[in-house]
Design an enzyme around this catalytic site. Structure first.
Site, PDB file in Angstrom:
ATOM      1  N   CYS A 382       0.831  -1.196   0.000  1.00  0.00           N
ATOM      2  CA  CYS A 382       0.000   0.000   0.000  1.00  0.00           C
ATOM      3  C   CYS A 382       0.874   1.258   0.000  1.00  0.00           C
ATOM      4  O   CYS A 382       1.476   1.563  -1.023  1.00  0.00           O
ATOM      5  CB  CYS A 382      -0.986  -0.058   1.167  1.00  0.00           C
ATOM      6  SG  CYS A 382      -2.492   0.866   0.826  1.00  0.00           S
ATOM      7  N   HIS A 508      -3.575  -5.349   0.355  1.00  0.00           N
ATOM      8  CA  HIS A 508      -3.014  -5.880   1.611  1.00  0.00           C
ATOM      9  C   HIS A 508      -3.017  -7.400   1.628  1.00  0.00           C
ATOM     10  O   HIS A 508      -3.959  -8.017   2.139  1.00  0.00           O
ATOM     11  CB  HIS A 508      -3.822  -5.350   2.803  1.00  0.00           C
ATOM     12  CG  HIS A 508      -3.607  -3.895   3.053  1.00  0.00           C
ATOM     13  ND1 HIS A 508      -2.578  -3.418   3.830  1.00  0.00           N
ATOM     14  CD2 HIS A 508      -4.266  -2.810   2.593  1.00  0.00           C
ATOM     15  CE1 HIS A 508      -2.619  -2.101   3.861  1.00  0.00           C
ATOM     16  NE2 HIS A 508      -3.641  -1.701   3.106  1.00  0.00           N
ATOM     17  N   GLU A 510      -1.355  -9.329   3.450  1.00  0.00           N
ATOM     18  CA  GLU A 510      -1.126  -9.897   4.781  1.00  0.00           C
ATOM     19  C   GLU A 510      -2.409 -10.407   5.436  1.00  0.00           C
ATOM     20  O   GLU A 510      -2.366 -11.285   6.290  1.00  0.00           O
ATOM     21  CB  GLU A 510      -0.435  -8.871   5.693  1.00  0.00           C
ATOM     22  CG  GLU A 510      -1.272  -7.658   6.128  1.00  0.00           C
ATOM     23  CD  GLU A 510      -1.237  -6.490   5.144  1.00  0.00           C
ATOM     24  OE1 GLU A 510      -0.924  -6.727   3.950  1.00  0.00           O
ATOM     25  OE2 GLU A 510      -1.544  -5.357   5.563  1.00  0.00           O
TER      26      GLU A 510
HETATM   27  N1  GLN Z   1      -2.076   6.784   2.751  1.00  0.00           N
HETATM   28  C1  GLN Z   1      -2.135   5.999   1.566  1.00  0.00           C
HETATM   29  C2  GLN Z   1      -3.496   6.116   0.880  1.00  0.00           C
HETATM   30  O1  GLN Z   1      -4.442   6.535   1.482  1.00  0.00           O
HETATM   31  C3  GLN Z   1      -1.795   4.544   1.844  1.00  0.00           C
HETATM   32  C4  GLN Z   1      -2.803   3.840   2.687  1.00  0.00           C
HETATM   33  C5  GLN Z   1      -2.293   2.551   3.241  1.00  0.00           C
HETATM   34  O2  GLN Z   1      -1.098   2.305   3.224  1.00  0.00           O
HETATM   35  N2  GLN Z   1      -3.167   1.732   3.775  1.00  0.00           N
HETATM   36  O3  GLN Z   1      -3.617   5.765  -0.280  1.00  0.00           O
END
Ligand code: GLN
Length: 554
Positions: A382, A508, A510
């Protein structure tokens, strides 16, 4: 079958109730039963989405986009229970639902009260999960500690369920602490008091799980049984495990916890098959090789902030028969002068996890640059992927001001930005991309090889996106766009061309990894870490490692 096990906690918080409930779930599955897991959080927040990771640890995201308590992550790792919005109940949701009905006039002029209206709604929410034809046993963990004001309506609803469904269908497992004093003596008094507290609200625990530094001897178990009115064989010793938290199902099984539960619930089930858990524990206990993974993020001080990532890395170790040691590094500390050679000495792979806000970003960008230019396996999740994009644009394309509009709204090269900034839509913002969607992986990419399929389904929790305006330029320069949404509108993954292992994913992974079924990206990262260790140790000697390889108890 409508069979319910309530798991409560006494004496103090953080005794590992989530892991105990999840371990019990895994034991029931090892007996061939179909299990569902429910978490009740007595706080007034409607969900965990607005909570800081410092307050409450990681936010776990389900396929349907619910932002839940991290215990759902424990359930996902230990059991096959499907998890969705329905499996996470908070006081905020219950009151919101009841108040909504009241406003709609559905209580027909009656006074709306905690008993029966709130408690009825709690029972309905539990039944929505447990009262299904394909479910054998539903385990409901009540968060907090018995005696907290907030949990009273939930305990009352559970008490009513015993009354309505019968004791052969609803039982209580209570987790308590048996602390040792300075002299090393184990003390049962806190346990006695917490059971007394339960009995005052009309609930008699059927089984006690007693957390203690060591196994309880027979005399102590007899004493606890006598004072708490719990059968002696149902006083289970939940001692501190020396290997890994994945040993806990085995520890419980050795004390016949599964037999006791099934007897009380009058369920006939085949004998337990725990071979998968035995294998996990063997690998984590016996592997002689060890790799070190640096996790460079901003919420490093709290152990549970990246819980699912930490665990998925350990699962990667299981898949490769090595032990994984984590080195948690605060990205803010890497913003400036620190000598990165020193910081990453002895590190076999680097992971930059998700996060929000600008603090520590440049430390992450430096980290990605170091991994890329030093051929160290790197996974960006992310925000960790967005950082790869920023780093590449700055250092390879030479756009010095390249940034995400989250951190640099004035940047001349917004390589990561909100979708509406990319296509100029107004009033679209403020919403997050949450939950699972499909992605398409490019033929010939490393990520496609790891997954072994073209279409994958992963969960999201973010607002900003790889900017399509820079897609071609970055791809041609060697930051390969390896995954996209099925309609090709959004970038889902990137990889460094020619690098031993450098993958960034906007989703994600994970959340879907289990010790008995490691997620392919984590299996791949740790496999690359093993190779990297071999290759790099030829160049320089590895220092002695001191940190513990074991996952922290929580
Ligand atoms: N802050 C970033 C976004 O909003 C990444 C979010 C995250 O890593 N979950 O896209």
């Amino acid at each position: 079958m409508r069979k319910y096990i309530f798991v409560t906690g006494g004496v103090c918080s953080s005794l590992g109730k989530g892991i105990a409930a999840a371990s019990l779930g895994s034991l029931m599955e090892c007996r061939g039963l179909s299990v569902r897991m429910v978490k009740i959080d007595p706080y007034i927040n409607v969900d965990a989405g607005t909570m800081s990771p410092y307050q409450h640890g990681e936010v776990y995201v389900t396929d349907d986009g619910a932002e839940t308590d991290l215990d759902l992550g424990n359930y996902a790792r230990y059991t096959m229970s499907p998890l969705s919005r329905a499996n996470s109940i908070t006081t905020g949701q219950i009151y919101q639902e009841v108040i909504q009905r009241e406003r709609e006039g559905r209580y027909l002029g009656r006074t709306v009260q905690v008993i029966p209206h709130i408690t009825d709604r709690i029972k309905q929410r539990i039944a929505m999960v447990g009262d299904q034809p394909d479910v054998d046993v539903t385990i409901v963990e009540i968060g907090g500690t018995v005696g907290d004001i907030e949990s009273v309506p939930f305990l009352e609803a559970a008490r009513q369920m015993v009354h309505e469904l019968g004791h052969e269908n609803v039982i209580f497992v209570h987790l308590t602490l048996v602390p040792d004093t300075a002299g090393g003596e184990l003390k049962t008094k806190p346990t006695q008091h917490s059971v007394k507290e339960m009995r005052e609200i009309g609930v008699q625990p059927d089984i006690l799980l007693c957390r203690a530094p060591v196994a309880l001897n027979e005399e102590l178990r007899r004493k606890i049984a006598l004072f708490t009115n719990v059968a002696m064989d149902a006083v289970i010793s939940a001692y501190d495990v020396q290997t890994t938290i994945y040993e806990i199902p085995l520890v419980f099984h050795a004390q016949q916890l599964d037999d006791i539960v099934l007897r009380k619930l009058q369920i006939d089930a085949p004998p337990a098959d725990l071979s998968e858990w035995e294998h996990v524990v063997e690998v984590l206990r016996d592997s002689k090789r060890m790799v070190t993974v640096a996790v460079v993020g901003k919420y490093i001080d709290l152990n549970d902030s990246y819980k699912s990532i930490d665990e998925a890395l350990f699962h990667g170790g299981v898949a490769n028969s090595v032990r994984v040691q984590l080195r948690k590094i605060d990205s803010e500390k890497l913003e400036k002068a620190e000598d990165l050679d020193e910081v990453f000495q002895g590190v076999d792979a680097i992971l930059v996890p998700g996060g929000f806000g600008s603090r520590g970003i440049n430390g992450m960008v430096r980290t990605a640059n170091y991994a890329r230019t030093h051929a160290i396996p790197y996974m960006g999740i992310c925000l960790g992927m967005q950082v790869m994009v920023i780093e590449y644009a700055r250092n390879v394309l030479g756009f010095e001001d390249a940034d995400s509009t989250e951190f640099g709204p004035e940047s001349g090269h917004p390589v990561v930005s909100l979708l509406e900034e990319q296509v100029n839509i107004k009033n679209y913002g403020g919403t997050m991309r949450l939950g699972a969607n499909d992605s398409r992986l490019m033929a010939g990419s490393v990520i496609r090889k790891l997954y072994g399929s073209e279409t994958i389904r992963e969960r999201h929790r973010h607002r900003y996106e790889f900017s399509n305006q820079y897609r071609e330029q970055l791809h041609n320069a060697g930051l390969l766009v390896s995954g996209v949404t099925p309609d090709d509108s959004l970038v889902e993954s990137v990889e460094w061309n020619g690098h031993p292992w450098g993958i960034g994913v906007q989703f994600h992974p994970e959340f879907q990894s289990k010790p008995v079924a490691t997620h392919p990206l984590f299996a791949g990262l740790i496999a690359a870490a093993c190779t990297s260790r071999g290759a790099r140790s030829a160049e320089r000697p590895q220092p002695q490692v001191a940190e513990s390889a074991l996952p922290a108890e929580s």
